[in-house]
Write an enzyme that holds these catalytic residues in place. Structure first.
Site, short mmCIF file in Angstrom:
data_model
loop_
_atom_site.label_atom_id
_atom_site.label_comp_id
_atom_site.label_asym_id
_atom_site.label_seq_id
_atom_site.Cartn_x
_atom_site.Cartn_y
_atom_site.Cartn_z
N CYS A 138 0.83 -1.20 0.00
CA CYS A 138 0.00 0.00 0.00
C CYS A 138 0.87 1.25 0.00
O CYS A 138 1.28 1.72 1.06
CB CYS A 138 -0.92 -0.03 1.23
SG CYS A 138 -1.96 1.42 1.35
N CYS A 141 -0.54 4.16 2.06
CA CYS A 141 -0.34 4.12 3.51
C CYS A 141 1.11 4.40 3.87
O CYS A 141 1.39 5.04 4.87
CB CYS A 141 -0.69 2.73 4.07
SG CYS A 141 -2.07 1.94 3.26
N ASP A 142 2.05 3.90 3.07
CA ASP A 142 3.43 3.84 3.54
C ASP A 142 4.43 4.77 2.86
O ASP A 142 5.54 4.94 3.37
CB ASP A 142 3.93 2.39 3.45
CG ASP A 142 3.15 1.49 4.41
OD1 ASP A 142 2.69 2.01 5.45
OD2 ASP A 142 2.96 0.30 4.11
#
Ligand code: NDP
Length: 324
Positions: A138, A141-142
């Site tokens: 992801c 997200c990261d």
């Protein structure tokens, strides 16, 4: 309706499931949406520029608006993972039950399954070992964790290329490793990525696979390629984002005997009916989405599934629907 009995259960809280709820509520079907992640995969999109009505919005923000709309029309979204589905009875007594535990369940006479897809894995050495230690599925997200670092992104379609563009906002260098010779993301993403490549911040490695993720046991240090790139078989990196699409998330409905096509997608009719009466499906998991996984298309399927559930439950065509 008693506490746990509805006209319709909708499993999956992505675009298809939420749209199905919005339509069902307007048809005055009591319904409950149960899903693991509000907005589904779309909630992880950092920037959406092709959803009509918004010049530019994040998946997270769009999902919040949908939830408000669902609730405004009287339904609820329960963010919880269903452990098992059960189908009992016949005719009037037919009932779908969604269980969380042995005694905790919701039930309804009809069910729409809209559980989208699961992230595809590469299944290479190091992938599992370094998950959360530099390996991620992801970028949304990261990516912010890789400020001024090097990141390798694997894939060549929209998730990978949009992910490369997003990650380049943080990282000092982004490599996109793609197994073919021509990226197949939307031209708008490819154009943005080409701008990044011109600044030498981004580089695409074509016709190449990552065959191993290597590290020092605590963090990843690099990826091993199946053929040398600029004379090197190993690219040093701090992160690897695996953005290679998904496989239909059909695990919950397979035990009910639902029919899948040879690629694993749920086979649905034009009206989003499955082979099981009373069970409808919509969104990325259906055979209608196999080659076009877009929120707008999932939403259309969710709306159609709601109309078909109405027809099934009330034995009459949904209001304002012609020709079905
Ligand atoms: P896709 O299925 O579209 O693409 C998967 C990519 O990963 C392909 O390039 C594929 O290669 C590659 N791939 C698959 N398996 C492997 C493997 N084992 N090893 C190496 N590479 C592999 O998935 P996406 O997640 O990119 O997109 C899913 C859907 O969501 C699409 O419909 C997309 O359009 C949509 N989407 C749209 C966005 C947008 O901004 N409009 C953003 C993100 C997703 P190959 O090309 O060779 O098949």
């Amino acid at each position: 309706m008693t506490d746990n009995i509805y006209d319709l259960l909708i499993i999956g809280a992505g675009p298809a499931g939420l749209a199905a709820s919005i339509y069902s509520s307007r048809y005055r079907l009591s319904n409950l949406v149960i899903g693991k992640l509000l907005g589904g995969e779309l909630s992880l999109a950092h920037k959406i520029e092709n959803y009509p009505g918004f010049l530019d919005i994040s998946g997270f923000d769009l999902a919040q608006i949908w939830q408000k709309q669902v609730e405004n029309l009287g339904a609820k979204v329960l963010l919880k993972e269903v452990g098992r589905l059960e189908l009992t009875g016949e005719g009037e007594n037919k009932s779908f039950k969604a269980y969380f535990s042995k005694n905790e369940y919701y039930q309804a006479k009809a069910l729409i399954i809209a559980t989208g897809s699961e992230r595809r894995r590469l299944n290479i050495p190091g992938e599992e070992e370094y998950l959360g230690k530099g390996v991620s599925y992801c970028h949304t997200c990261d990516a912010p964790f890789f400020k001024e670092k090097t990141v390798v992104i694997i894939g060549g379609s929209d998730s990978a290329v949009s992910g490369a563009v997003h990650t380049a906002e943080f990282a000092k260098k982004v490599y996109l490793v793609y197994r073919k010779d021509k990226l197949r993301a939307e031209p708008a993403w490819i154009n943005q990525w080409q701008q990044i490549e011109k600044q030498a911040k981004g580089e695409t490695i074509y016709n190449t696979n990552v065959k191993e993720i290597i590290g020092d046991k605590t963090r990843i240090t690099g990826v091993k390629l199946d053929k040398p790139y600029k004379g090197q078989e190993i690219i040093s990196t701090d992160g690897v984002f695996i953005e290679i699409g998904g496989v239909p998330g059909t695990a919950l409905v397979e035990p009910l005997g639902i029919k899948l096509d040879e690629r694993g997608y749920v086979i649905v009719s034009e009206q989003m009916e499955t082979n099981i009466p009373g069970l409808f499906s919509a969104g990325d998991m259906t055979n209608k989405s196999a080659s076009f996984k877009q929120a707008t298309w999932a939403i259309a399927q969710g709306a159609m599934a709601a109309a078909s559930a109405y027809k099934y439950l009330k034995n009459t065509t949904a209001p304002a629907i012609r020709g079905i």
